[in-house]
Design an enzyme around this catalytic site. Structure first.
Site, PDB file in Angstrom:
ATOM      1  CG  ASP A   1     -15.371   1.763  -3.295  1.00 27.59           C
ATOM      2  OD1 ASP A   1     -16.063   2.443  -2.509  1.00 27.59           O
ATOM      3  OD2 ASP A   1     -14.132   1.848  -3.337  1.00 27.59           O
TER       4      ASP A   1
ATOM      5  CE  LYS B   1      -7.625  -0.698   8.900  1.00 28.60           C
ATOM      6  NZ  LYS B   1      -7.976  -1.317   7.603  1.00 28.60           N
TER       7      LYS B   1
ATOM      8  CE1 TYR C   1      -8.403   2.663   9.972  1.00 26.79           C
ATOM      9  CE2 TYR C   1      -6.440   3.394  11.117  1.00 26.79           C
ATOM     10  CZ  TYR C   1      -7.045   2.906   9.979  1.00 26.79           C
ATOM     11  OH  TYR C   1      -6.305   2.639   8.846  1.00 26.79           O
TER      12      TYR C   1
HETATM   13  P1  NAI Z   1      -9.372   5.662   0.537  1.00 24.57           P
HETATM   14  O1  NAI Z   1     -10.331   6.444   1.346  1.00 24.57           O
HETATM   15  O2  NAI Z   1      -8.645   6.321  -0.577  1.00 24.57           O
HETATM   16  O3  NAI Z   1     -10.092   4.347  -0.038  1.00 24.57           O
HETATM   17  C1  NAI Z   1     -10.947   3.564   0.735  1.00 24.57           C
HETATM   18  C2  NAI Z   1     -12.036   3.016  -0.172  1.00 24.57           C
HETATM   19  O4  NAI Z   1     -12.905   2.185   0.642  1.00 24.57           O
HETATM   20  C3  NAI Z   1     -12.916   4.110  -0.799  1.00 24.57           C
HETATM   21  O5  NAI Z   1     -13.049   3.919  -2.196  1.00 24.57           O
HETATM   22  C4  NAI Z   1     -14.233   3.960  -0.087  1.00 24.57           C
HETATM   23  O6  NAI Z   1     -15.366   4.320  -0.867  1.00 24.57           O
HETATM   24  C5  NAI Z   1     -14.223   2.473   0.252  1.00 24.57           C
HETATM   25  N1  NAI Z   1     -15.183   2.213   1.329  1.00 24.57           N
HETATM   26  C6  NAI Z   1     -15.300   2.906   2.490  1.00 24.57           C
HETATM   27  N2  NAI Z   1     -16.371   2.484   3.177  1.00 24.57           N
HETATM   28  C7  NAI Z   1     -16.933   1.505   2.445  1.00 24.57           C
HETATM   29  C8  NAI Z   1     -18.097   0.702   2.616  1.00 24.57           C
HETATM   30  N3  NAI Z   1     -18.899   0.844   3.685  1.00 24.57           N
HETATM   31  N4  NAI Z   1     -18.389  -0.204   1.666  1.00 24.57           N
HETATM   32  C9  NAI Z   1     -17.625  -0.335   0.560  1.00 24.57           C
HETATM   33  N5  NAI Z   1     -16.516   0.406   0.339  1.00 24.57           N
HETATM   34  C10 NAI Z   1     -16.185   1.322   1.265  1.00 24.57           C
HETATM   35  O7  NAI Z   1      -8.334   5.073   1.609  1.00 24.57           O
HETATM   36  P2  NAI Z   1      -7.002   4.210   1.444  1.00 24.57           P
HETATM   37  O8  NAI Z   1      -5.923   4.968   2.094  1.00 24.57           O
HETATM   38  O9  NAI Z   1      -6.829   3.697   0.076  1.00 24.57           O
HETATM   39  O10 NAI Z   1      -7.366   2.992   2.420  1.00 24.57           O
HETATM   40  C11 NAI Z   1      -7.384   1.645   1.999  1.00 24.57           C
HETATM   41  C12 NAI Z   1      -7.143   0.771   3.215  1.00 24.57           C
HETATM   42  O11 NAI Z   1      -5.840   1.041   3.720  1.00 24.57           O
HETATM   43  C13 NAI Z   1      -8.106   1.014   4.371  1.00 24.57           C
HETATM   44  O12 NAI Z   1      -8.492  -0.229   4.920  1.00 24.57           O
HETATM   45  C14 NAI Z   1      -7.265   1.806   5.357  1.00 24.57           C
HETATM   46  O13 NAI Z   1      -7.697   1.624   6.680  1.00 24.57           O
HETATM   47  C15 NAI Z   1      -5.910   1.203   5.111  1.00 24.57           C
HETATM   48  N6  NAI Z   1      -4.798   2.044   5.551  1.00 24.57           N
HETATM   49  C16 NAI Z   1      -4.600   3.286   4.998  1.00 24.57           C
HETATM   50  C17 NAI Z   1      -3.548   4.057   5.427  1.00 24.57           C
HETATM   51  C18 NAI Z   1      -3.282   5.421   4.887  1.00 24.57           C
HETATM   52  O14 NAI Z   1      -2.366   6.106   5.424  1.00 24.57           O
HETATM   53  N7  NAI Z   1      -3.977   5.866   3.839  1.00 24.57           N
HETATM   54  C19 NAI Z   1      -2.610   3.574   6.475  1.00 24.57           C
HETATM   55  C20 NAI Z   1      -2.889   2.248   6.941  1.00 24.57           C
HETATM   56  C21 NAI Z   1      -3.961   1.532   6.493  1.00 24.57           C
END
Ligand code: NAI
Length: 266
Positions: free
Chosen positions: A33, A158, A154
């Site tokens: 991360d 995806k 975005y």
């Molecule tokens: P979150 O924001 O809680 O976690 C995302 C994590 O990715 C964070 O820990 C962040 O630091 C890390 N991250 C971001 N940019 C980064 C980089 N440049 N290098 C390394 N790490 C990086 O979000 P969440 O909801 O857990 O998202 C996880 C995945 O699920 C993402 O790919 C998101 O697009 C996908 N997603 C989320 C949805 C939602 O409703 N929360 C819906 C559909 C997909």
């Protein structure tokens, strides 16, 4: 047997829940991360991806049993294509040699039901062609027109990621090497990513109109984490190249019952 599993985005949301569940059942997790991880790396930067591949492989003593790619952002900024597409595909490709040394290698990525939303075909094509410079230039241009136009980065990221998974999953490098590769497409998940959107009734109504979820409504991160863990466990022997909509029924609500009639075209 203890498995060594790489989880990106391990510091928050779906990635953090996945890492915690895996550790609880005795697996060895290597988290990647931006911060607060075993390996801190910015996956939007090509050199940092390469370093992450090297450090992860070293830490795993050259053998990785599974990769679960959760790291992602949804902001209307060019980096969204770099993290969500290139940060996933290049990391997975870089970790293939270590994966292929496992007795039961597996990989899964987190895409989104947003892959069904309007997208930029040029941006999707540039990503699928592996042209990061062009993809970033197109994303810059879209974002220059404001957040609404910029949001399209975005769903485009995806869409491209889901297509990459389908394309690559059946190649000699993946299926041919005995490695199931799949994607999970969530609906609206309760994580820090959606916290602001879901704290205002006006934006909640917008989100719910775009992502209708008749089963269970907004989902906890565990609903995705458990599926990612099954997909990357030894029990998954034949599920390959699928984009699994784990979204409370959003995909069916939007696309309807018939996904077969393409086969009836003469
Ligand atoms: P979150 O924001 O809680 O976690 C995302 C994590 O990715 C964070 O820990 C962040 O630091 C890390 N991250 C971001 N940019 C980064 C980089 N440049 N290098 C390394 N790490 C990086 O979000 P969440 O909801 O857990 O998202 C996880 C995945 O699920 C993402 O790919 C998101 O697009 C996908 N997603 C989320 C949805 C939602 O409703 N929360 C819906 C559909 C997909």
């Amino acid at each position: 047997m203890t498995r060594t599993i790489v989880v990106t985005g391990s510091a928050s949301g779906i990635g953090a829940t996945t890492a915690e569940l895996l550790r609880d059942r005795g697996d060895r997790v290597i988290g990647i991360d931006l911060r607060e991880a075993d390996i801190n790396a910015d996956l939007s930067v090509p050199e940092a991806r390469e370093r992450a591949v090297r450090e992860t492989t070293d830490r795993a003593d050259g053998v990785i049993d599974a990769v679960i790619a959760c790291a992602g952002i949804s902001a209307p900024v060019p980096a969204t294509i770099a993290v969500n597409y290139f940060g996933v595909t290049e990391l997975l490709t870089g970790l293939l040699p270590a994966l292929s040394r496992s007795a039961a290698p597996r990989a899964a990525v987190v895409s989104s039901m947003a892959s069904l939303q309007p997208n930029s075909p040029e941006l999707v094509a540039a990503a699928l062609a592996g042209d990061e410079q062009r993809a970033l230039a197109i994303a810059h241009e879209l974002c220059a027109h404001g957040p609404e136009a910029g949001y399209i980065v975005y769903p485009s990221s995806k869409r491209a990621l889901s297509r990459w998974v389908r394309r690559e999953s059946i190649t000699p490098a993946w299926a041919g090497a005995g490695i199931p590769l799949n994607a999970v497409a969530p609906g609206t998940v309760l994580t820090p990513m959606t916290q602001d959107l879901l704290s205002d009734p006006t934006t909640v109504a917008m989100v719910d109109a775009a992502v209708p979820m008749p089963l269970g409504y907004h989902q906890p991160p565990g609903s995705i984490a458990h599926l990612l863990i099954w997909l990357t466990g030894p029990e998954n022997t034949h599920l390959a190249g699928q984009v699994i909509y784990d979204d409370g029924g959003a995909d069916v609500s939007l696309r309807g019952e018939d996904i077969w009639s393409w086969a009836d075209r003469s």
